[in-house]
Design a protein around this motif. Structure first.
Motif, short mmCIF file in Angstrom:
data_model
loop_
_atom_site.label_atom_id
_atom_site.label_comp_id
_atom_site.label_asym_id
_atom_site.label_seq_id
_atom_site.Cartn_x
_atom_site.Cartn_y
_atom_site.Cartn_z
N VAL A 20 40.24 58.67 1.92
CA VAL A 20 41.61 58.68 2.44
C VAL A 20 42.49 59.53 1.53
CG1 VAL A 20 43.59 57.25 3.01
CG2 VAL A 20 41.28 56.38 3.39
N PHE A 21 43.22 60.45 2.15
CA PHE A 21 44.21 61.22 1.40
C PHE A 21 45.57 60.59 1.66
CE2 PHE A 21 47.40 64.53 0.91
CZ PHE A 21 47.12 64.95 -0.36
N LYS A 27 54.04 54.21 -1.52
CA LYS A 27 53.90 53.53 -0.22
C LYS A 27 52.46 53.02 -0.05
CE LYS A 27 54.41 54.38 4.73
NZ LYS A 27 54.66 55.40 5.75
N TYR A 28 51.50 53.83 -0.44
CA TYR A 28 50.09 53.45 -0.35
C TYR A 28 49.81 52.20 -1.18
CZ TYR A 28 45.07 53.64 -1.36
OH TYR A 28 43.74 53.32 -1.53
N LEU A 29 50.32 52.15 -2.40
CA LEU A 29 50.09 51.00 -3.27
C LEU A 29 50.75 49.74 -2.69
CD1 LEU A 29 50.44 52.59 -6.81
CD2 LEU A 29 48.34 51.85 -5.67
N LYS A 30 51.92 49.90 -2.08
CA LYS A 30 52.58 48.75 -1.45
C LYS A 30 51.77 48.25 -0.26
CE LYS A 30 57.32 49.81 -2.79
NZ LYS A 30 58.63 50.29 -2.35
N ARG A 157 30.63 66.46 0.61
CA ARG A 157 31.37 67.33 -0.31
C ARG A 157 32.87 67.25 -0.03
NH1 ARG A 157 27.50 71.17 1.15
NH2 ARG A 157 25.65 70.75 -0.07
N ASP A 158 33.22 67.19 1.25
CA ASP A 158 34.64 67.03 1.61
C ASP A 158 35.19 65.70 1.09
OD1 ASP A 158 34.61 69.46 2.92
OD2 ASP A 158 34.42 68.58 4.93
N GLN A 159 34.37 64.65 1.14
CA GLN A 159 34.80 63.34 0.66
C GLN A 159 34.95 63.36 -0.86
OE1 GLN A 159 35.78 61.60 3.33
NE2 GLN A 159 34.81 63.38 4.25
N PHE A 160 34.06 64.08 -1.54
CA PHE A 160 34.19 64.25 -3.00
C PHE A 160 35.53 64.89 -3.33
CE2 PHE A 160 29.41 64.38 -3.68
CZ PHE A 160 29.39 63.26 -4.50
N THR A 161 35.80 65.99 -2.64
CA THR A 161 37.04 66.73 -2.92
C THR A 161 38.27 65.86 -2.68
OG1 THR A 161 35.94 68.78 -2.31
CG2 THR A 161 38.34 68.81 -2.35
N THR A 162 38.29 65.17 -1.55
CA THR A 162 39.43 64.31 -1.23
C THR A 162 39.58 63.21 -2.27
OG1 THR A 162 39.13 64.75 1.12
CG2 THR A 162 40.45 62.83 0.54
N THR A 163 38.48 62.61 -2.68
CA THR A 163 38.53 61.54 -3.68
C THR A 163 39.00 62.06 -5.02
OG1 THR A 163 36.76 60.36 -2.52
CG2 THR A 163 37.19 59.71 -4.79
N GLU A 164 38.51 63.22 -5.42
CA GLU A 164 38.94 63.81 -6.70
C GLU A 164 40.43 64.12 -6.68
OE1 GLU A 164 36.23 67.09 -6.81
OE2 GLU A 164 34.69 65.94 -7.87
N MET A 166 42.67 62.61 -4.84
CA MET A 166 43.38 61.33 -4.86
C MET A 166 43.37 60.70 -6.25
SD MET A 166 45.09 60.61 -2.32
CE MET A 166 45.51 58.99 -2.92
N LEU A 167 42.27 60.82 -6.95
CA LEU A 167 42.21 60.31 -8.33
C LEU A 167 43.27 61.01 -9.19
CD1 LEU A 167 38.36 60.04 -8.88
CD2 LEU A 167 39.99 58.16 -9.10
N ALA A 168 43.35 62.32 -9.05
CA ALA A 168 44.33 63.08 -9.83
C ALA A 168 45.75 62.70 -9.43
CB ALA A 168 44.11 64.59 -9.63
N ARG A 169 46.00 62.55 -8.13
CA ARG A 169 47.33 62.19 -7.66
C ARG A 169 47.74 60.80 -8.17
NH1 ARG A 169 50.02 64.56 -3.75
NH2 ARG A 169 50.65 62.64 -2.70
N LEU A 170 46.83 59.84 -8.08
CA LEU A 170 47.14 58.48 -8.57
C LEU A 170 47.37 58.48 -10.07
CD1 LEU A 170 44.74 56.18 -6.53
CD2 LEU A 170 47.22 56.02 -6.62
N TYR A 171 46.53 59.20 -10.80
CA TYR A 171 46.66 59.26 -12.24
C TYR A 171 48.01 59.88 -12.63
CZ TYR A 171 45.80 60.32 -17.12
OH TYR A 171 45.91 60.40 -18.48
#
Length: 189
Positions: A20-21, A27-30, A157-164, A166-171
């Motif tokens: 999920v992007f 808002k996502y955390l809420k 590979r698309d899921q890897f990219t999206t997850t990476e 999202m990890l960067a955005r959350l961090y």
């Protein structure tokens, strides 16, 4: 009807969950309830590790199929040749693989039956026609599975990219929140 189509669409790639992007991290955390940024990061890391495991399994499957397809094609070609000499006096000369670099040369007279190695220490005798059917089916199935695995790897590979991402955005969001909290704390002192 609408619910049925969603079930089919939700698992197009061997049940690989879609990453999920999220545009708005707050808002996502809420929406996640009482989920902290660290917990969300942990969940994303777990999903990332699951994707890695799926990738290893798919790459192994791809390798097996890439080894299996030439063997099936070779067997199919041999049985086709045997079919072409069926009913004639022509013998077929071939080399049998025994082990390692050891081969045996043999002359095979025309025959109406062949034995196919099915794996798991199983070999069955088939008529030439049946053998062609089995080998054609196995060959086309293996090619279809290889195509499916390649598509699944691309999707993964698309899921890897999206997850990476999202990890960067959350961090980064978490770092900004901490800096803002620290600035507010320093400002109130």
């Amino acid at each position: 009807m609408e619910g049925d189509s969603k079930v089919v669409e939700s698992k197009p790639h061997l049940g690989i969950p879609e990453a999920v992007f999220v545009e708005d991290v707050a808002k996502y955390l809420k929406e996640q309830g009482s989920c902290t940024c660290e917990e969300a990061l942990k969940k994303l890391e777990e999903n990332y590790q699951k994707y890695k495991l799926m990738e290893v399994n798919l790459l192994q499957k791809k390798q097996r199929l890439k080894q299996q397809i030439p063997d099936l094609k070779s067997s199919l070609d041999i049985v086709k040749h045997m079919k072409s000499i069926e009913g004639t006096d022509t013998t077929m000369t071939t080399n049998f693989f025994l082990s390692g670099a050891l081969h045996a040369k043999a002359k095979i007279p025309p025959t109406k039956e062949v034995c196919l190695w099915l794996g798991a220490n199983v070999m069955l005798s088939y008529s030439i026609e049946e053998a062609l059917g089995v080998l054609n089916k196995n060959y086309t199935t293996a090619i279809s599975h290889l195509d499916s695995v390649n598509k699944d790897l691309e999707y993964l590979r698309d899921q890897f990219t999206t997850t990476e991402v999202m990890l960067a955005r959350l961090y980064n969001w978490n770092v900004k929140q901490r800096r803002a909290a620290k600035a507010t704390t320093n400002g109130s002192d």
